[in-house]
Design a protein around this motif. Structure first.
Motif, PDB file in Angstrom:
ATOM      1  N   THR A 101      -3.583  11.175  47.561  1.00  0.00           N
ATOM      2  CA  THR A 101      -2.176  11.560  47.632  1.00  0.00           C
ATOM      3  C   THR A 101      -1.794  12.318  46.363  1.00  0.00           C
ATOM      4  OG1 THR A 101      -1.375   9.523  46.574  1.00  0.00           O
ATOM      5  CG2 THR A 101      -1.583   9.504  48.991  1.00  0.00           C
ATOM      6  N   GLU A 102      -0.709  13.053  46.426  1.00  0.00           N
ATOM      7  CA  GLU A 102      -0.235  13.783  45.246  1.00  0.00           C
ATOM      8  C   GLU A 102       0.091  12.843  44.095  1.00  0.00           C
ATOM      9  OE1 GLU A 102       2.745  16.800  45.786  1.00  0.00           O
ATOM     10  OE2 GLU A 102       1.922  17.340  47.746  1.00  0.00           O
ATOM     11  N   SER A 103       0.525  11.638  44.415  1.00  0.00           N
ATOM     12  CA  SER A 103       0.925  10.677  43.376  1.00  0.00           C
ATOM     13  C   SER A 103      -0.174   9.657  43.076  1.00  0.00           C
ATOM     14  CB  SER A 103       2.210   9.972  43.801  1.00  0.00           C
ATOM     15  OG  SER A 103       2.008   9.295  45.037  1.00  0.00           O
ATOM     16  N   ILE A 104      -1.439  10.038  43.270  1.00  0.00           N
ATOM     17  CA  ILE A 104      -2.572   9.151  43.026  1.00  0.00           C
ATOM     18  C   ILE A 104      -2.469   8.512  41.634  1.00  0.00           C
ATOM     19  CG2 ILE A 104      -3.969  11.127  42.242  1.00  0.00           C
ATOM     20  CD1 ILE A 104      -5.403   8.000  43.922  1.00  0.00           C
ATOM     21  N   ARG A 105      -2.805   7.232  41.567  1.00  0.00           N
ATOM     22  CA  ARG A 105      -2.907   6.515  40.289  1.00  0.00           C
ATOM     23  C   ARG A 105      -4.336   5.998  40.177  1.00  0.00           C
ATOM     24  NH1 ARG A 105       0.706   1.892  40.315  1.00  0.00           N
ATOM     25  NH2 ARG A 105       0.293   1.908  42.519  1.00  0.00           N
ATOM     26  N   TYR A 106      -4.965   6.209  39.017  1.00  0.00           N
ATOM     27  CA  TYR A 106      -6.378   5.893  38.843  1.00  0.00           C
ATOM     28  C   TYR A 106      -6.609   5.254  37.478  1.00  0.00           C
ATOM     29  CZ  TYR A 106     -11.405   6.597  38.311  1.00  0.00           C
ATOM     30  OH  TYR A 106     -12.748   6.405  38.112  1.00  0.00           O
TER      31      TYR A 106
ATOM     32  N   GLY B  29      -1.780   6.062  54.520  1.00  0.00           N
ATOM     33  CA  GLY B  29      -2.314   6.815  55.655  1.00  0.00           C
ATOM     34  C   GLY B  29      -3.810   6.973  55.488  1.00  0.00           C
ATOM     35  N   ASP B  30      -4.279   8.213  55.546  1.00  0.00           N
ATOM     36  CA  ASP B  30      -5.710   8.501  55.422  1.00  0.00           C
ATOM     37  C   ASP B  30      -6.124   8.952  54.024  1.00  0.00           C
ATOM     38  OD1 ASP B  30      -6.153   7.874  58.087  1.00  0.00           O
ATOM     39  OD2 ASP B  30      -5.771   9.921  58.759  1.00  0.00           O
ATOM     40  N   LEU B  31      -5.224   8.806  53.038  1.00  0.00           N
ATOM     41  CA  LEU B  31      -5.511   9.276  51.689  1.00  0.00           C
ATOM     42  C   LEU B  31      -5.447   8.135  50.673  1.00  0.00           C
ATOM     43  CD1 LEU B  31      -3.414  12.567  51.687  1.00  0.00           C
ATOM     44  CD2 LEU B  31      -5.876  12.328  52.077  1.00  0.00           C
ATOM     45  N   ILE B  32      -6.225   8.255  49.610  1.00  0.00           N
ATOM     46  CA  ILE B  32      -6.234   7.265  48.530  1.00  0.00           C
ATOM     47  C   ILE B  32      -4.955   7.409  47.713  1.00  0.00           C
ATOM     48  CG2 ILE B  32      -7.406   6.512  46.428  1.00  0.00           C
ATOM     49  CD1 ILE B  32      -9.963   7.880  47.628  1.00  0.00           C
TER      50      ILE B  32
END
Length: 121
Positions: free
Chosen positions: A29-34, A105-108
């Motif tokens: 996702t655009e707002s991915i946190r890692y 959804g289908d995104l991390i």
């Protein structure tokens, strides 16, 4: 069939910046946190994550990252990843990491990684 987690780790061996960014963009996702042990703080967003993955490609040329095991409970997926390639001594090396992944959804949307698999020697 490739899912977003497999797609994300395929990006780790891509040295070309635009191609790597496109692969990561298709998986998160655009707002991915890692987070992982090598990040001093949470990485936020696709660009920060792509820049971080670029460091792996630069520091370990020829190495790859591939999902070797995964399972899901509730909305969290636990993934074991094999990072491998030629070591400085010319022999094949493999290091395992474990990630906990949340999706929208289908995104991390969130990933937290650990060195090893939590097993004691």
């Amino acid at each position: 069939m490739s899912d977003c987690i497999t797609t994300f780790f395929e990006a780790w061996q891509i040295e070309e910046a635009e191609t790597r960014l496109a692969k990561i963009n298709s998986a998160v996702t655009e707002s991915i946190r890692y987070d992982d042990p090598r990040t001093p703080e949470t990485l936020n967003g696709i660009e920060a994550l792509s820049n971080y993955v670029a460091m792996f490609s630069a520091n370990a040329p020829g190495w790859s990252a591939r999902v070797v095991k995964s399972d899901t409970i509730s909305s969290v997926t636990r993934v074991t990843v094999a990072f491998g390639g030629m070591g400085p001594d010319g022999s094949q090396q493999v290091e395992l990491g474990q990630y906990f992944v949340e999706k929208e959804g289908d995104l991390i949307s969130r990933m937290v990684g650990f060195v090893g698999t939590g097993e004691q020697n």
